[in-house]
Scaffold this active site. Structure first.
Site, PDB file in Angstrom:
ATOM      1  N   ASN A  12       0.856  -1.185   0.000  1.00  0.00           N
ATOM      2  CA  ASN A  12       0.000   0.000   0.000  1.00  0.00           C
ATOM      3  C   ASN A  12       0.895   1.239   0.000  1.00  0.00           C
ATOM      4  O   ASN A  12       1.494   1.571   1.005  1.00  0.00           O
ATOM      5  CB  ASN A  12      -0.897  -0.018   1.253  1.00  0.00           C
ATOM      6  CG  ASN A  12      -1.764   1.221   1.358  1.00  0.00           C
ATOM      7  OD1 ASN A  12      -1.785   2.060   0.453  1.00  0.00           O
ATOM      8  ND2 ASN A  12      -2.477   1.346   2.467  1.00  0.00           N
ATOM      9  N   HIS A  98      -9.657   1.188   4.882  1.00  0.00           N
ATOM     10  CA  HIS A  98      -8.367   1.367   5.574  1.00  0.00           C
ATOM     11  C   HIS A  98      -8.592   2.301   6.777  1.00  0.00           C
ATOM     12  O   HIS A  98      -9.394   3.235   6.695  1.00  0.00           O
ATOM     13  CB  HIS A  98      -7.333   1.966   4.622  1.00  0.00           C
ATOM     14  CG  HIS A  98      -5.949   1.920   5.186  1.00  0.00           C
ATOM     15  ND1 HIS A  98      -5.517   2.825   6.121  1.00  0.00           N
ATOM     16  CD2 HIS A  98      -4.929   1.047   4.989  1.00  0.00           C
ATOM     17  CE1 HIS A  98      -4.265   2.513   6.474  1.00  0.00           C
ATOM     18  NE2 HIS A  98      -3.888   1.441   5.789  1.00  0.00           N
ATOM     19  N   GLU A 100      -6.970   4.676   7.878  1.00  0.00           N
ATOM     20  CA  GLU A 100      -6.744   6.098   7.593  1.00  0.00           C
ATOM     21  C   GLU A 100      -7.969   6.717   6.930  1.00  0.00           C
ATOM     22  O   GLU A 100      -8.258   7.898   7.122  1.00  0.00           O
ATOM     23  CB  GLU A 100      -5.475   6.257   6.729  1.00  0.00           C
ATOM     24  CG  GLU A 100      -4.228   5.994   7.564  1.00  0.00           C
ATOM     25  CD  GLU A 100      -3.049   5.424   6.794  1.00  0.00           C
ATOM     26  OE1 GLU A 100      -3.049   5.481   5.557  1.00  0.00           O
ATOM     27  OE2 GLU A 100      -2.119   4.918   7.459  1.00  0.00           O
ATOM     28  N   GLU A 170      -5.310  -4.829  10.552  1.00  0.00           N
ATOM     29  CA  GLU A 170      -4.298  -3.790  10.760  1.00  0.00           C
ATOM     30  C   GLU A 170      -4.578  -3.075  12.081  1.00  0.00           C
ATOM     31  O   GLU A 170      -5.379  -2.128  12.113  1.00  0.00           O
ATOM     32  CB  GLU A 170      -4.342  -2.777   9.611  1.00  0.00           C
ATOM     33  CG  GLU A 170      -3.977  -3.360   8.268  1.00  0.00           C
ATOM     34  CD  GLU A 170      -3.394  -2.300   7.331  1.00  0.00           C
ATOM     35  OE1 GLU A 170      -2.306  -2.541   6.806  1.00  0.00           O
ATOM     36  OE2 GLU A 170      -4.011  -1.231   7.161  1.00  0.00           O
ATOM     37  N   GLY A 176       2.535   2.431  10.885  1.00  0.00           N
ATOM     38  CA  GLY A 176       3.476   3.553  10.759  1.00  0.00           C
ATOM     39  C   GLY A 176       4.195   3.899  12.049  1.00  0.00           C
ATOM     40  O   GLY A 176       4.825   4.953  12.147  1.00  0.00           O
ATOM     41  N   SER A 216       3.466  -1.989  10.304  1.00  0.00           N
ATOM     42  CA  SER A 216       4.925  -2.004  10.494  1.00  0.00           C
ATOM     43  C   SER A 216       5.568  -3.347  10.156  1.00  0.00           C
ATOM     44  O   SER A 216       6.512  -3.769  10.820  1.00  0.00           O
ATOM     45  CB  SER A 216       5.286  -1.591  11.924  1.00  0.00           C
ATOM     46  OG  SER A 216       4.859  -0.264  12.185  1.00  0.00           O
TER      47      SER A 216
HETATM   48  P1  13P Z   1       3.032   0.512   7.708  1.00  0.00           P
HETATM   49  O1  13P Z   1       3.579  -0.768   7.148  1.00  0.00           O
HETATM   50  O2  13P Z   1       3.764   1.724   7.225  1.00  0.00           O
HETATM   51  O3  13P Z   1       2.890   0.445   9.210  1.00  0.00           O
HETATM   52  O4  13P Z   1       1.547   0.683   7.129  1.00  0.00           O
HETATM   53  C1  13P Z   1       0.645  -0.362   7.256  1.00  0.00           C
HETATM   54  C2  13P Z   1      -0.560  -0.055   6.476  1.00  0.00           C
HETATM   55  O5  13P Z   1      -1.359   0.783   6.870  1.00  0.00           O
HETATM   56  C3  13P Z   1      -0.774  -0.758   5.207  1.00  0.00           C
HETATM   57  O6  13P Z   1      -2.050  -0.546   4.715  1.00  0.00           O
END
Ligand code: 13P
Length: 261
Positions: A12, A98, A100, A170, A176, A216
């Protein structure tokens, strides 16, 4: 009992990558194709890079998907992109729900459900994200939160539709932050997700469902996470923005998979 499946590894890219950066990353990934051969690989560029990426990946084993979509097929919805448009440029997958998007753009479980149905109606495979906040985990509400996201988001699917779904667990506190869930923490939630899917769609379909982990993921954590029974692959954020770590994550998952055969 689920059987181990070919690792499913998706990158992603989030809101990263110009056209030039897209070309150089995909060129590097294609050069590493022999290392990726034992996995199902998907890249998820931003909308602006999708057509370029699709052209570069045509006829290669690397598949492509988008990071979101709107549930109507067309109309007066300024700024949105529909499933038929994504199919038109060669997408096979789409990320839905997601964290976010839930956090910054108010995406609810009801919206997630409508988007999943729109994707399936148009032949796109949804990668549906679920996960708890740190506060929910600390309050002992992880299973409750994730199970309700699965129940509401994935309601009303036909068995054929259900077969197309990839679920991504997730945990928001791991995205992140560099704090990967431990294999045991991830596995217990993946197990509960599969149980919830089997309540809704039966044991056989649930055993075949692809449930991937995101948060992560790094080359160093890939092998031990993939060793867990209910972890079928990864949704990789930061480590998918360069070829080397992304390929390494895939290689470590493939190594774990081969040991199970
Ligand atoms: P990271 O691997 O940067 O933690 O992000 C995970 C993510 O949100 C993938 O959709």
């Amino acid at each position: 009992m689920p059987h181990k499946k070919t690792p499913f590894i998706a990158g992603n890219w989030k809101m990263h990558m110009t056209l030039q950066e897209t070309r150089s990353l995909l060129t590097a990934l294609l050069a590493a194709s022999p290392d990726l051969a034992g996995a199902e690989i998907v890249v998820l560029p931003p909308f602006t890079a999708l057509a370029e990426a699709a052209a570069l990946l045509l006829g290669t084993p690397i598949q492509i998907g988008a990071q979101s979509l709107f549930w109507e097929d067309k109309g007066a919805f300024t700024g949105e992109v529909s499933a038929p448009m994504l199919v038109d440029i060669g997408c096979r997958f789409v990320v839905i729900g997601h964290s976010e998007r839930r956090q910054h753009f108010g995406e609810t479980d009801a919206a997630v459900n409508k988007k999943i149905l729109a994707a399936l109606r148009n032949g796109l495979r949804p990668i549906v994200c679920v996960g708890e906040t740190l506060a929910e985990r600390d309050a002992g509400r992880t299973f409750e939160r994730v199970e309700s996201q699965v129940a509401l988001g994935l309601s009303g699917l036909s068995p054929q539709g259900f077969r197309e779904i990839v679920v991504a667990y997730e945990p928001i506190w791991a995205i992140g932050t560099g704090k990967t869930a431990t294999p045991a923490q991830a596995e217990e939630v993946h197990y509960r997700i599969r149980l919830k899917l089997s309540e809704k769609y039966g044991n056989d379909l649930a055993a075949c469902a692809i449930i991937i982990y995101g948060g992560s993921v790094k080359p160093a954590s890939s092998y031990s996470l993939f060793k867990e029974k209910n972890i079928d692959g990864f949704l990789v954020g930061g480590a998918s923005l360069a070829a080397e770590p992304f390929v390494q994550i895939a290689k470590e998952a493939i190594r774990a998979y081969k040991e199970e055969l």
